[in-house]
Design an enzyme around this catalytic site. Sequence first.
Site: not given
Lengths: 255, 393
Positions: A45, A56
């Site tokens: 990924e 995040d």
Amino acid sequence: MSRIKELFQTKKNILSIYYTAGYPGLNDTVQIAETLEQSGADLLEIGFPYSDPVADGPTIQASSKQSLDQGMTLKLLFEQLKDLRKKVSIPVLLMGYVNPVLQFGVENFCKACVEVGVDGCIVPDLPMAEYEALYQGIFEGNGLSNIFLVTPQTSTERIHKIDGLSNGFIYLLSSSATTGQNLQVSEGTESYFSRIADMKLKNPTMIGFGIDSKETFDKACEYANGAIIGSAFVKALDANDLNGSVKTFMQKFKG
Amino acid sequence: MNYFVNEKGYFGDFGGAYIPEMLYPNVEELRQNYLKIIGDESFQKEFHQLLKDYVGRPSPLYLAKRLSQKYNANIFLKREDLNHTGAHKINNTIGQILLAERLGKKRIIAETGAGQHGVATATVCALRGLECVVYMGEIDIQRQAPNVARMKMLGAKVVPATSGSKTLKDATNEAMRDWINNPIDTHYIIGSVVGPHPYPDMVAIFQSIISEETKKQLIEQTGNDQPDYVLACVGGGSNAMGMFYHFIDDEKVKLIAVEAGGRGVDTGFSAATTFLGKEGVLHGSRSILMQTEDGQVVEPHSVSAGLDYPGIGPQHAHLFKTGRGEYVSITDDEALQAGLLLTQMEGIIPAIESAHALAYLEKMSFKGGENVVVCLSGRGDKDMDTYMKYFNL
């Protein structure tokens, strides 16, 4: 058969690695992919960075910022990936936030993915309703998989809907959390993983968020087809010994 | 033309809920319940009681006589600066805290730029005895020290946002991350008409008290509830949406939204979103935002921390795109001068945010007799440092 489908049909305990494009060095993107494949990664990924990555934690925020500061853009990323398929044969996904994709143009983005041999995408802030209404046709028309996220709070009904819209695998978050926190498999987490396993979904599942050791990886593989490592890998990257740091990290899991 | 939200959470092309799955249950819970809760009689009663006895509403509509003479029009100021805590922000935090209680939430989080929304949130949390965490950019913490102290005194925990430009946008990111990590017991009180649906609509409903009162007050004072113009400043746009709300469907009333031009729209130090932005997604909704060609969000600049935001709410984007609202910009210098002018002509020190709206009066021309309402969204106490430095006071 697509690379993703083939992977899930032929392998168990799939190890997927996330890393940020353009980090630590702007032009390290493909080198890392190559070394990861050689070191035993099954799926990649590649994150395209965004200025405001709300899902995040600090590690991926910092790698995204450094990458952007060094000049990374989606356009440059697709240039870097031009010869990807000469060097890497495992499936590759692009992962990032929706706004850069909108500015690039969804249609252009999908075409560029296909041209360089990217197999699918993960766009965490692209909601299912919008995907269904506006983007599904473009993604599927280009043969791209779109991977959706599921959390412990996602309802059974919604998981079935996600399963119906997915054509690759489903990304199970170990907890509702931003990236980079340790996986603590409590009773609650186990019953969530078991609940999903019992749902007999048509798509395979991968567990992500908080996988940072062989132990947590093995634990995740008990409940899913494999697991995804992100922040722990990004943290381990060493600009002064890029290949060495990738290999050392992968030995922990494949050693 | 429909200027309000549709059943899918959009204002025309703008809005929606572009959020990661981790936030879906929280936002969905809110979406399913907000109209039902707000429409409930007991909610309305408690909300209006608090607005009256605690906030001090209705806020006066004041005919500024000397200013009116200068500009050759009837200039009315909607005095949100006289609210408890000094700005319009408290209208929304009162509404949202009552809603959070009815959803059974125990913990409140918020983002803040200048600190006005943070103070308004910390205030209602103290009032109701709920835990409060406020995210604030590290740079804003330095430039708004008195508001940080107020929040702390009110019992809130102030957490510095250290990523990106360390201002409002980054504080919003941190608050969203907190919400992702605390999905069950926490309510996020967003301070403006931004964020995923239903926030832009919900915050606009709570702020709509501004135009609701204005209409009544205009009838009392002029016999006519249709002003010729209403003006308000726009960062995310909550005071403007409150000021516009009950005039939106009356197309005879001209709506003027004043953005922060910073040092000048073309200088690279500006927050004039409709001039510099393009359509895109920020903080959970599709709107207009300042961004690079690659879709990275650009750091804005304004002398006023409350307007220092790279986007506008989706309903504003819709009013702009349809032409229903006129979106203009005022520079830092023009705003500061307008702040001084109001102070010396009317004895009111305005927040620098509100001074942007006042400054636009200079650029308008009136025949005489027009009724003009300017939303004086906040008082200038928090900006004394900036005024002192600029005018060598």
